[in-house]
Scaffold this motif. Structure first.
Motif, PDB file in Angstrom:
ATOM      1  N   LEU A 160       0.827  -1.212   0.000  1.00  0.00           N
ATOM      2  CA  LEU A 160       0.000   0.000   0.000  1.00  0.00           C
ATOM      3  C   LEU A 160       0.858   1.258   0.000  1.00  0.00           C
ATOM      4  N   HIS A 161       2.050   1.157   0.579  1.00  0.00           N
ATOM      5  CA  HIS A 161       2.980   2.279   0.609  1.00  0.00           C
ATOM      6  C   HIS A 161       3.363   2.681  -0.817  1.00  0.00           C
ATOM      7  N   GLY A 162       3.797   1.722  -1.618  1.00  0.00           N
ATOM      8  CA  GLY A 162       4.174   1.998  -3.000  1.00  0.00           C
ATOM      9  C   GLY A 162       2.979   2.384  -3.853  1.00  0.00           C
ATOM     10  N   LEU A 163       1.844   1.715  -3.612  1.00  0.00           N
ATOM     11  CA  LEU A 163       0.636   2.016  -4.379  1.00  0.00           C
ATOM     12  C   LEU A 163       0.180   3.454  -4.144  1.00  0.00           C
ATOM     13  N   THR A 164       0.176   3.880  -2.893  1.00  0.00           N
ATOM     14  CA  THR A 164      -0.266   5.235  -2.559  1.00  0.00           C
ATOM     15  C   THR A 164       0.633   6.276  -3.206  1.00  0.00           C
ATOM     16  N   ARG A 165       1.944   6.025  -3.186  1.00  0.00           N
ATOM     17  CA  ARG A 165       2.888   6.955  -3.796  1.00  0.00           C
ATOM     18  C   ARG A 165       2.673   7.010  -5.308  1.00  0.00           C
ATOM     19  N   ALA A 166       2.432   5.854  -5.950  1.00  0.00           N
ATOM     20  CA  ALA A 166       2.217   5.820  -7.397  1.00  0.00           C
ATOM     21  C   ALA A 166       0.917   6.525  -7.774  1.00  0.00           C
ATOM     22  N   LEU A 167      -0.157   6.309  -7.008  1.00  0.00           N
ATOM     23  CA  LEU A 167      -1.423   6.985  -7.292  1.00  0.00           C
ATOM     24  C   LEU A 167      -1.296   8.496  -7.104  1.00  0.00           C
ATOM     25  N   ALA A 168      -0.559   8.913  -6.077  1.00  0.00           N
ATOM     26  CA  ALA A 168      -0.348  10.346  -5.850  1.00  0.00           C
ATOM     27  C   ALA A 168       0.482  10.946  -6.987  1.00  0.00           C
ATOM     28  N   SER A 169       1.471  10.200  -7.460  1.00  0.00           N
ATOM     29  CA  SER A 169       2.288  10.673  -8.575  1.00  0.00           C
ATOM     30  C   SER A 169       1.436  10.847  -9.835  1.00  0.00           C
ATOM     31  N   ASN A 170       0.536   9.883 -10.102  1.00  0.00           N
ATOM     32  CA  ASN A 170      -0.354   9.996 -11.253  1.00  0.00           C
ATOM     33  C   ASN A 170      -1.293  11.192 -11.110  1.00  0.00           C
ATOM     34  N   ALA A 171      -1.767  11.448  -9.897  1.00  0.00           N
ATOM     35  CA  ALA A 171      -2.661  12.580  -9.667  1.00  0.00           C
ATOM     36  C   ALA A 171      -1.923  13.901  -9.897  1.00  0.00           C
ATOM     37  N   VAL A 172      -0.695  14.012  -9.395  1.00  0.00           N
ATOM     38  CA  VAL A 172       0.084  15.243  -9.561  1.00  0.00           C
ATOM     39  C   VAL A 172       0.396  15.477 -11.033  1.00  0.00           C
ATOM     40  N   THR A 173       0.795  14.426 -11.749  1.00  0.00           N
ATOM     41  CA  THR A 173       1.083  14.563 -13.180  1.00  0.00           C
ATOM     42  C   THR A 173      -0.185  14.912 -13.955  1.00  0.00           C
ATOM     43  N   GLY A 174      -1.307  14.306 -13.587  1.00  0.00           N
ATOM     44  CA  GLY A 174      -2.568  14.543 -14.283  1.00  0.00           C
ATOM     45  C   GLY A 174      -3.065  15.959 -14.157  1.00  0.00           C
ATOM     46  N   VAL A 175      -3.030  16.528 -12.951  1.00  0.00           N
ATOM     47  CA  VAL A 175      -3.555  17.880 -12.768  1.00  0.00           C
ATOM     48  C   VAL A 175      -2.594  18.941 -13.281  1.00  0.00           C
ATOM     49  N   SER A 176      -1.318  18.583 -13.506  1.00  0.00           N
ATOM     50  CA  SER A 176      -0.381  19.571 -14.027  1.00  0.00           C
ATOM     51  C   SER A 176      -0.187  19.442 -15.535  1.00  0.00           C
ATOM     52  N   ALA A 177       0.018  18.227 -16.056  1.00  0.00           N
ATOM     53  CA  ALA A 177       0.282  18.044 -17.486  1.00  0.00           C
ATOM     54  C   ALA A 177      -0.836  17.310 -18.211  1.00  0.00           C
ATOM     55  N   GLY A 178      -1.488  16.372 -17.560  1.00  0.00           N
ATOM     56  CA  GLY A 178      -2.545  15.580 -18.186  1.00  0.00           C
ATOM     57  C   GLY A 178      -1.987  14.338 -18.861  1.00  0.00           C
TER      58      GLY A 178
END
Length: 181
Positions: free
Chosen positions: A61-79
């Motif tokens: 869950l530690h790695g999963l949470t970090r990966a989901l957060a990374s996707n969210a940050v990339t999505g709201v900034s670059a798409g």
């Protein structure tokens, strides 16, 4: 063993993060929330997010949470974008408002309602470009479009991802129309 969870996540300019029961990420392209499981903690340390876990039982869950957060940050900034190709004689797509109308060799046109947050551009009626800030929704939408007419293994006709490697099967090796012994 993956060490994705230990990597710090830098925040680009224009991205705001609120940490609570979930991680709320806001940026120029939209807003997303990432669930924060029990046993995983997040700190905003001067423009970078740092993820930590209580013990090794929540390592996945530690790695999963970090990966989901990374996707969210990339999505709201670059798409994100996904591209699909439609291959086959007479196969095409038209866009009418939020409804994509596919002609895929069936006896009827197939209508596909685009979900909110996913935008579609059509080039030459056979090339689709999907864009969204939500990676999960974008991937599911592209998969649903592909499932309308998956690529045929014998003729390779259908809806496919751009650049998707397909294996073409060899057709039936007939006896040349003779009775054959």
């Amino acid at each position: 063993m993956s060490r994705i969870g230990k990597k710090p996540l830098p925040l680009p300019k224009g991205v705001e993060v609120k940490i609570g029961e979930t991680i709320e990420v806001k940026g120029p392209k939209g807003a997303l929330s990432v669930p924060l499981p029990a046993g995983v903690t997040v700190k905003n340390n001067g423009g970078t997010l740092e993820f930590a876990r209580e013990n090794d039982s929540v390592a996945a869950l530690h790695g999963l949470t970090r990966a989901l957060a990374s996707n969210a940050v990339t999505g709201v900034s670059a798409g994100f974008t996904r591209e699909l190709d439609i291959v086959g004689i007479g196969y095409r797509v038209d866009l009418k408002g939020r409804v994509a109308v596919f002609s895929l060799g069936y006896s009827h046109p197939v209508e596909f309602l685009l979900p909110g947050g996913v935008d579609m551009k059509i080039e030459k009626q056979t090339h689709i470009t999907l864009t969204s800030h939500d990676r999960e929704l974008l991937g599911q939408t592209a998969a649903n479009m592909r499932s309308l007419r998956p690529p045929d293994p014998y003729k390779n006709k259908g809806v496919r991802y751009t650049g998707e490697a397909l294996r073409k099967k060899v057709g039936k090796a007939g006896a040349g129309g003779k009775g054959g012994k």
